[in-house]
Each structure stands twice: as C-alpha cells, then as structure tokens.
Design an enzyme around this catalytic site. Sequence first.
Site, PDB file in Angstrom:
ATOM      1  N   LYS A 168       1.106   4.605   6.879  1.00  0.00           N
ATOM      2  CA  LYS A 168      -0.177   5.739   5.478  1.00  0.00           C
ATOM      3  C   LYS A 168       0.584   6.861   5.660  1.00  0.00           C
ATOM      4  CE  LYS A 168      -2.446   2.493   4.656  1.00  0.00           C
ATOM      5  NZ  LYS A 168      -2.778   1.598   3.478  1.00  0.00           N
ATOM      6  N   SER A 215       0.760  -1.151  -0.204  1.00  0.00           N
ATOM      7  CA  SER A 215       0.155   0.729  -0.202  1.00  0.00           C
ATOM      8  C   SER A 215       0.672   1.478  -0.312  1.00  0.00           C
ATOM      9  CB  SER A 215      -1.257   0.102   1.315  1.00  0.00           C
ATOM     10  OG  SER A 215      -0.150  -0.077   2.084  1.00  0.00           O
TER      11      SER A 215
END
Length: 224
Positions: A105, A27
């Site tokens: 993230k 990701s």
Amino acid sequence: MLIIIALIISFLVQTFVGRVYRIPSESMEPTLIGCEGCNGDRIVVDKITYRFNDPRPGDVVVFKGSESWNEGYESQRSDNPALRALQNAGSVVGLMPPDENNLVKRIIAVGGQTVGGCSPTGDLLVDGQPLKEDGYINNPAESKKNPMNCNFGPVEVPEGNVWVMGDNRSNSADSRYHMGDQYQGTVPESDIVGKVRWVILPFSRIGGVDSPDLMSISGIDAPE
C-alpha cells in the site's frame, strides 16, 4: 561449492538488502498491476532505506499483515510435510515466497498526524488539509465522488505507526477497513518489510515506482 555460495549470497541479499514480490490484486492500480490468479507485476523491495530513514507519506511499502489484516489469508504451502519443508527451505534462499501475508500500500500519514474527512472537493484530509493525490490515484475524478474514500475518522496515527491506503481507492481493503483493530487500522513501522523501488516484470512495465513528497506537494507541515 559454487551452488552453496550462491544460495548463501541469495539468502543474505534477500534478508538484508532487497526482495522480489508479486502483486496479487488490483488495489494499487494504476501504480502496480495485478489481479487474482494472474501473473501480476514483479516488484523489488528495498530493505535498507528504513534502517537509516523514517517512512514518509507518499512511500509505497510492503508490510506484514497483523491479525486483523490476516483474516481469510491461506498459506500457500503444501499439506505434504516433506514438500512443505522443501518449500520453507526454498523461501529462505529466495526460491519461494515467504509463508506470510505480505501486503503493498501507499503511506498516507505517519505517527502524530491525523487522517480522515473530506474537503469540499472530495480530497482526503490530513491534519485538516486536503491531500493532493491526482498524480497516482486511480481515476481521481471518480474517486473523489465516492465518500467512502475519505469519509472516515478522523484517526490520530500513533507514534511509530503509519496509515496506508491503496491507489485504487474504491477497490482496496486498506487501513480504512481495519479501524476496529488494536492499531485503529494503522500499521506498526516494525511490520514494514521495505520500500517498493522498481517494477522489474513484465518487461513492458519496467521502471521506478514514484514516491512523491505528499506533505510538500500538499502544503502540509511535515511531522517532526
């Protein structure tokens, strides 16, 4: 005695200063490399910075998943009570990872900002202005062709929370996928473990992790 002292020092360092984590998924590629079942990047997370400074757009952070982010998460601990106790003890001194769903993230917007919507060229909008992300986003030209990467919201980020997204926009279950939860997909700052500073393994990828000043680069007024 030396072993006990070393374990105490390890506990103090990893509790208050920094900790090493492994990247388990794709990701955050190309910034951080990982994949399910493989030996991904090992990163160092700084736990000191946010005691003195607020998280800002552009920072790469590790955070603890809240309820909606934890769906499907399975504990990595043994079902054997004795072995599980040893694993828990090992996590206290840094010999084992903590038994919690830690995610990584990039912060895209912070409290008081509005995020969501697409510019005519496919850039994500923050406070109605296009965000310049070509420096780290995975395959920017293709990413901007995928409307799912910016066609959501807009969401007003609550004070004390942040909006996070993966650099691999088309392959990241980030804030966009949790907009129905109690925080509208945002992450409370209190759940942030720390700021990602370095990749330390594998040796071929050792180096710092870039945290650009997104607001300045994009010409967007920084939140007060």
